[in-house]
Design a protein around this motif. Structure first.
Motif, mmCIF file in Angstrom:
data_model
loop_
_atom_site.group_PDB
_atom_site.id
_atom_site.type_symbol
_atom_site.label_atom_id
_atom_site.label_comp_id
_atom_site.label_asym_id
_atom_site.label_seq_id
_atom_site.Cartn_x
_atom_site.Cartn_y
_atom_site.Cartn_z
ATOM 1 N N CYS A 1 0.584 -0.935 0.058
ATOM 2 C CA CYS A 1 -0.236 -0.807 0.090
ATOM 3 C C CYS A 1 0.590 1.362 -0.454
ATOM 4 O O CYS A 1 0.547 2.518 -0.474
ATOM 5 C CB CYS A 1 -1.137 -0.019 1.757
ATOM 6 S SG CYS A 1 -1.897 -1.401 0.948
ATOM 7 N N TYR A 2 2.073 1.192 1.108
ATOM 8 C CA TYR A 2 2.697 2.406 1.067
ATOM 9 C C TYR A 2 4.002 3.189 -0.436
ATOM 10 O O TYR A 2 4.940 3.733 -0.085
ATOM 11 C CB TYR A 2 3.547 2.705 2.060
ATOM 12 C CG TYR A 2 2.178 3.041 3.531
ATOM 13 C CD1 TYR A 2 2.848 4.669 3.635
ATOM 14 C CD2 TYR A 2 1.157 2.634 3.767
ATOM 15 C CE1 TYR A 2 2.104 4.716 4.709
ATOM 16 C CE2 TYR A 2 0.935 3.142 3.907
ATOM 17 C CZ TYR A 2 0.669 3.922 4.927
ATOM 18 O OH TYR A 2 0.080 4.709 5.904
ATOM 19 N N GLY A 3 3.695 1.995 -0.986
ATOM 20 C CA GLY A 3 4.649 2.222 -2.139
ATOM 21 C C GLY A 3 5.918 1.502 -2.344
ATOM 22 O O GLY A 3 6.659 1.402 -0.720
ATOM 23 N N PRO A 4 7.099 1.167 -3.678
ATOM 24 C CA PRO A 4 8.272 1.242 -3.506
ATOM 25 C C PRO A 4 9.308 2.133 -2.943
ATOM 26 O O PRO A 4 9.279 3.521 -2.495
ATOM 27 C CB PRO A 4 8.780 1.073 -4.710
ATOM 28 C CG PRO A 4 8.138 2.417 -5.276
ATOM 29 C CD PRO A 4 6.251 2.272 -4.464
ATOM 30 N N ALA A 5 9.940 1.432 -1.114
ATOM 31 C CA ALA A 5 11.120 2.153 -0.659
ATOM 32 C C ALA A 5 12.381 1.614 -1.918
ATOM 33 O O ALA A 5 12.138 1.869 -3.055
ATOM 34 C CB ALA A 5 11.338 0.576 0.098
ATOM 35 N N GLU A 6 13.318 2.657 -1.308
ATOM 36 C CA GLU A 6 14.382 3.021 -1.867
ATOM 37 C C GLU A 6 15.189 1.776 -2.502
ATOM 38 O O GLU A 6 15.153 0.969 -1.300
ATOM 39 C CB GLU A 6 14.921 3.937 -0.961
ATOM 40 C CG GLU A 6 15.199 5.154 -0.782
ATOM 41 C CD GLU A 6 15.923 6.169 -0.713
ATOM 42 O OE1 GLU A 6 16.492 7.629 -1.188
ATOM 43 O OE2 GLU A 6 16.852 5.710 0.292
ATOM 44 N N ASN A 7 15.983 2.073 -3.838
ATOM 45 C CA ASN A 7 16.668 0.665 -3.927
ATOM 46 C C ASN A 7 16.134 -0.577 -3.609
ATOM 47 O O ASN A 7 16.503 -1.431 -3.315
ATOM 48 C CB ASN A 7 18.382 1.279 -3.077
ATOM 49 C CG ASN A 7 18.439 2.150 -2.979
ATOM 50 O OD1 ASN A 7 18.416 2.871 -4.227
ATOM 51 N ND2 ASN A 7 19.359 2.684 -2.191
#
Length: 267
Positions: free
Chosen positions: A217-223
């Motif tokens: 739900c909170y979308g992609p994190a970094e890297n």
């Protein structure tokens, strides 16, 4: 936002607007869910436009504009430009505003055919061929991830802006928060195709705490390493079509998840 301006003043309250575009209103509810805290917030800011709460001045110039929803119609494509012009800071709230949202699943499909199938008078419907993020139309100063966002994110962002500092950006992955909370990994213990390894934290590990897998739900994190997660899903016996669906949900137009969706389809 590299340069922030202190908004809090001894003499006047900064102005705030909450605008809605194509969306379900869930992120706006993060304001209303504040309850009594929302009343206290109005002692610090002046909410001049927020239709769900009764304030209706859409063309008013404001210090902070929170915008929910994707751009899905010609009217919205024009209106977002006016919102940008009238806002000192524009903050996109939620998956629809940041990555197209659920309605962006229509992108690449036969939209006129869908319209004819759904509406009795399709000639009355004006729709763009795609549903897109705010950033594809105007400059966005900050983004609050989530589907929907939570009330804590809103308060943190407003407080930071009041004092002229950049709102905090939580880039941790959900897996890290799961480990800190002592929750056993549902992918290991239950063989569930959990998206926590590539998803930004912020939800409070809601689904894993209920012994369910994360749906990003909170979308992609970094890297993020989406290829490694796709391979792990394959080892669990998840079909390519289901894997692609996992990435093509709430944040399907974010670059990392859009690539992963296509990679899964090509398996």
């Amino acid at each position: 936002m590299s340069v922030m301006t202190r908004l809090q003043s001894q003499y006047e309250r900064p102005t705030v607007a909450v605008h809605k575009f194509s969306s379900c209103d869930g992120c706006q509810l993060a304001f209303l869910n504040l309850g009594e805290t929302l009343i206290k917030l109005t002692e610090l800011v002046d909410i001049v436009h927020f239709v769900e709460a009764g304030a209706n001045q859409p063309e008013r110039a404001v210090d902070i504009a929170f915008v929910e929803g994707s751009i899905s119609t010609p009217e919205e494509a024009e209106r977002i430009k006016a919102v940008r012009q009238n806002s000192r800071y524009l903050i996109a709230i939620g998956a629809c505003a940041i990555a197209g949202g659920i309605q962006a699943l229509r992108n690449g499909q036969d939209v006129p055919a869908w319209t004819r199938a759904v509406y009795q008078h399709p000639e009355a419907i004006e729709s763009l061929a795609t549903a897109t993020s705010l950033a594809q139309h105007v400059r966005v100063d900050f983004e609050l991830q989530g589907c929907p966002i939570n009330s804590f994110q809103l308060l943190s962002a407003i407080r930071a802006l009041l004092f002229g500092v950049e709102p905090p950006r939580d880039q941790d992955k959900l897996c890290a928060e799961c480990k800190r909370s002592g929750k056993a990994c549902v992918m290991v213990t239950q063989q569930l195709p959990c998206m926590g390894a590539v998803t930004r934290t912020g939800c409070g590990v809601l689904c894993p705490h209920q012994s369910r897998d994360c749906y990003a739900c909170y979308g992609p994190a970094e890297n993020v390493n989406t290829q490694a997660l796709i391979q792990q899903f394959q080892l669990l016996g998840v079909s390519p079509s289901v894997i692609s669906q996992r990435f093509a949900l709430f944040n399907n137009q974010s670059p990392a998840f859009a690539r992963a969706t296509q990679e899964a389809k090509n398996l």
